[in-house]
Scaffold this active site. Structure first.
Site, PDB file in Angstrom:
ATOM      1  N   HIS A 245      -4.281  -9.049   3.555  1.00  0.00           N
ATOM      2  CA  HIS A 245      -5.738  -9.012   3.665  1.00  0.00           C
ATOM      3  C   HIS A 245      -6.196  -9.882   4.835  1.00  0.00           C
ATOM      4  CE1 HIS A 245      -6.128  -7.942  -0.864  1.00  0.00           C
ATOM      5  NE2 HIS A 245      -6.085  -6.862  -0.115  1.00  0.00           N
TER       6      HIS A 245
ATOM      7  N   ARG B 206      -0.684  -1.464  -7.006  1.00  0.00           N
ATOM      8  CA  ARG B 206      -0.918  -2.551  -6.042  1.00  0.00           C
ATOM      9  C   ARG B 206      -1.780  -3.640  -6.681  1.00  0.00           C
ATOM     10  NH1 ARG B 206      -1.518  -4.433  -0.685  1.00  0.00           N
ATOM     11  NH2 ARG B 206      -3.679  -4.846  -0.036  1.00  0.00           N
TER      12      ARG B 206
ATOM     13  N   HIS C 289      -2.793   3.532  -6.920  1.00  0.00           N
ATOM     14  CA  HIS C 289      -3.253   2.302  -6.270  1.00  0.00           C
ATOM     15  C   HIS C 289      -3.366   1.153  -7.261  1.00  0.00           C
ATOM     16  CE1 HIS C 289      -4.881   0.234  -2.791  1.00  0.00           C
ATOM     17  NE2 HIS C 289      -5.877  -0.233  -3.534  1.00  0.00           N
TER      18      HIS C 289
ATOM     19  N   ARG D 280       0.849  -1.193   0.000  1.00  0.00           N
ATOM     20  CA  ARG D 280       0.000   0.000   0.000  1.00  0.00           C
ATOM     21  C   ARG D 280       0.887   1.247   0.000  1.00  0.00           C
ATOM     22  NH1 ARG D 280      -2.224  -3.610   3.840  1.00  0.00           N
ATOM     23  NH2 ARG D 280      -4.343  -4.324   3.313  1.00  0.00           N
TER      24      ARG D 280
END
Length: 373
Positions: free
Chosen positions: A340, A317, A314, A208
């Site tokens: 996650h 990612r 983003h 991130r």
């Protein structure tokens, strides 16, 4: 039954009013009739209120002034208490504060919780169309619904007035074409030298932005080719820098760097990283962390060079997640690599990998047809 006639039930009475609302009352243990402190928009709400009163009688906790004496705070007062009781990350708290200040409190803040009706909420929700987009509108509704569900649990309202079907679901984001590896190489090359490795590492490790921006030399094990993700940086109020644990507990992880990236990273460390164990791997122009606005200034220029103005940082990612799925990573391995806590997000990368493979197959067939032509 004629309108206005009370309906006798097993416990209490419900009377339809000329306004279309309902009034509930019952005989208490003191042999006195007690009416609800407010009327109800549906018979179901009135029945729920009577059920609560009956439970109080059965449980032996009933008292004549128990309901009417309870405080009935405003939406603003209760929302402030509700937020204060929650253990939220600074960015989440700032997000909720912003929603409250911009979208909820201006119209509903001064109202007493028990006075807010489904009609009020529906009208408020409809009015948000002119103020913000669909995603933020869904967030605002979900936050208001959470507050009223908590108020219902605490017996401050008989039922939540948030009943707009589907209002809490954010619309599906518009599908973007995944950046190809040639495009990835081009957009990285179009960035300034000190940012090229930041983009390359993000694309191949799926970190991130807050995680990669906070990376320090001590977090890199160059011998083993591993990144120890232990912290992240956020700016919850736009300017204040907050360094803390990453997004979730499962986000604390070790990520192996693909071997072909290691030589590039070693060169970057030599040329651009700060010295010492605590030196930032990707220092910003002022020596501190990169700001999103500072990064996007260069990112927007680079993506324009390759004609992909739709790309977000983003999306790098997403590239990392999809490439990992294409390599054959299991769902558990994807969750561990990307940090996650639930399978839902990791499943999206597996689906994206399947879609990518399908497009490759279709292009192969197209090439075969062109060869026969």
């Amino acid at each position: 039954m004629a309108r206005g006639q009370r309906q006798r039930r097993g416990f209490g009475w419900i009377r339809p009013l000329p306004s279309g609302r309902y009034q509930a009352s019952y005989i208490g243990p003191d042999n006195m009739r007690h009416k609800a402190e407010t009327t109800f928009s549906t018979r179901l709400d009135a029945e729920a209120w009577l059920a609560r009163r009956r439970n109080e009688v059965v449980d032996g906790v009933w008292s004549p002034g128990r309901i009417t004496a309870r405080p009935t705070p405003t939406v603003s007062e209760y929302a402030s208490t509700w937020l204060a009781r929650r253990n939220l990350k600074p960015t989440t708290r700032a997000h909720y504060d912003g929603i409250m200040d911009r979208f909820i409190l201006p119209e509903l803040g001064a109202m007493r919780l028990r006075d807010v009706t489904p009609e009020h909420v529906a009208e408020w929700h409809h009015g948000l169309r002119a103020q913000t987009g669909d995603v933020m509108r869904a967030h605002a509704y979900s936050l208001l619904r959470s507050i009223f569900l908590d108020a219902q649990k605490n017996d401050l309202v008989t039922a939540s007035p948030c009943r707009v079907f589907g209002a809490g679901r954010s619309p599906r984001p518009q599908r973007r074409d995944m950046i190809t590896l040639p495009e990835l190489a081009e957009v990285i090359h179009a960035l300034p030298d000190n940012l090229q490795m930041m983009a390359e590492l993000t694309a191949w490790t799926a970190l991130r932005f807050g995680e990669v921006a906070e990376l320090r030399r001590k977090d890199l094990d160059m011998r083993r080719g591993v990144i120890h993700v232990r912290r992240g940086v956020t700016r919850p109020h736009g300017g204040e820098v907050v360094v803390g644990p990453p997004k979730t507990e499962s986000s604390k992880r070790d990520v192996t760097i693909p071997p072909h990236v290691l030589p590039h990273l070693a060169t970057h460390l030599e040329r651009h990283a700060q010295p010492g164990r605590d030196g930032l791997v990707f220092p910003g122009p002022s020596g501190g962390h990169w700001t999103p606005s500072g990064l996007y200034y260069h990112w927007h220029r680079a993506r324009a060079v390759i004609g992909r103005e739709d790309l977000r940082w983003h999306d790098l990612r997403h590239v990392g997640g999809t490439l990992a799925a294409q390599s054959g990573a299991t769902l558990r391995e994807l969750m561990d690599r990307l940090g996650h806590s639930t399978p839902a997000a990791a499943l999206r990368y597996q689906e994206a990998a399947r879609d990518s493979d399908r497009r490759i197959a279709e292009k192969l067939s197209q090439l075969a047809q062109e060869g026969r032509a």
